[in-house]
Design an enzyme around this catalytic site. Sequence first.
Site, short mmCIF file in Angstrom:
data_model
loop_
_atom_site.label_atom_id
_atom_site.label_comp_id
_atom_site.label_asym_id
_atom_site.label_seq_id
_atom_site.Cartn_x
_atom_site.Cartn_y
_atom_site.Cartn_z
N GLU A 68 0.83 -1.21 0.00
CA GLU A 68 0.00 0.00 0.00
C GLU A 68 0.86 1.25 0.00
O GLU A 68 0.53 2.26 -0.62
CB GLU A 68 -0.93 0.01 1.23
CG GLU A 68 -2.12 -0.91 1.12
CD GLU A 68 -3.11 -0.51 0.03
OE1 GLU A 68 -2.69 -0.29 -1.12
OE2 GLU A 68 -4.31 -0.46 0.33
N THR A 95 -5.35 6.96 -6.06
CA THR A 95 -5.48 7.15 -4.61
C THR A 95 -4.59 8.30 -4.15
O THR A 95 -5.01 9.14 -3.34
CB THR A 95 -5.12 5.86 -3.86
OG1 THR A 95 -6.04 4.85 -4.28
CG2 THR A 95 -5.23 6.02 -2.37
N1 HSE Z 1 -8.56 4.99 3.06
C1 HSE Z 1 -7.95 5.10 1.78
C2 HSE Z 1 -8.39 6.40 1.13
C3 HSE Z 1 -8.37 3.94 0.94
O1 HSE Z 1 -9.58 6.69 1.17
O2 HSE Z 1 -7.53 7.12 0.62
C4 HSE Z 1 -7.81 3.95 -0.46
O3 HSE Z 1 -8.33 2.85 -1.14
#
Ligand code: HSE
Length: 322
Positions: free
Chosen positions: A142, A194
């Site tokens: 991640e 993201t």
């Molecule tokens: N919690 C993270 C975000 C998840 O919302 O950026 C990304 O998949």
Amino acid sequence: MVYLLILSGHQKYKMKKVKVHSPGTVANIVCGFDILGLALSEPYDVMEVMLLDRPEVIIHNRDIFNLPTEAEENVAGVVLLSVMERMNNTIGFEVTVEKHIKPGSGIGSSAASAAGAAVAANYLLGNIFSSDEVVQFAMNGEKLASGVKHADNIAPCILGGISLIRSIHPLDIVSIPAPDLFVTVVHPQIEVRTSDARQILKQQVLLKDAIKQWGNIAGLVTGFMKNDYDLIGRSLEDVIIEPVRSILIPGFDELKVKCKEAGALGGGISGSGPSVFMLSKDESTAKAVGHVMSQVYEQIGIDYNIYVTTINRKGVEVVSSE
Ligand code: HSE
């Protein structure tokens, strides 16, 4: 006579190859930014991992996404490199990835690669690592994908069900029991990275918004634990992240209104988007919600995929080994 059996690092492991299914996930579950996530029964990636007797990570992609095959640049690769390093470079891995979760979809594509690699590696090593350690290995993926070690996709992907990430440092993951729920996901075919979706967020939160958000998070968790569908529906509200990110998703406001009219309990952006998810009490409502979603995107003229699925209770699943 004394026989001395010298086993190389590799020979002492019983299993040489494992195949896993690694599911998609919905992070945040609307109000729980970076701290809540649930696993989906569909879609899932298929990964085969082989143990090598030399410190090397080899990657094969068996899909159309052209993801990097350099271990250091590949989400599964960095996870396997971290396991290899922990094993003092006595072993290596060869992985074949067949992705069904489209990268950049918002339903945990990178987490599925990372979690699948970590669970498979641990299995081949005789499950020597705890589930928290497996999550830690997977979070390296991640970090590569989004620049931040968050576990709200990784934890439910590995553990199944719904996870609360109470803390990352130190890692404290709590599995939340929940009633059977149906999940409808629409993935409009646009890409939202993201890292970009995180950069646009405000760094400061008003106290009045924080208070609303805390109420919703507590309400949502309580609703899950008490099988209180109305409370779940009322608590699926995000006053902090959604107002900023929803501008990246065409048709978002209309989608939400129409899905609720069709009977959904509620929902919102899946992870960092562009996918949007809705929770429903029963399958026929979840299908009706899917129909509404397709109408909205037909009208806007954007291609889309829809999944009508359930909460996956198992997480990454070993389907065969030899
Ligand atoms: N919690 C993270 C975000 C998840 O919302 O950026 C990304 O998949």
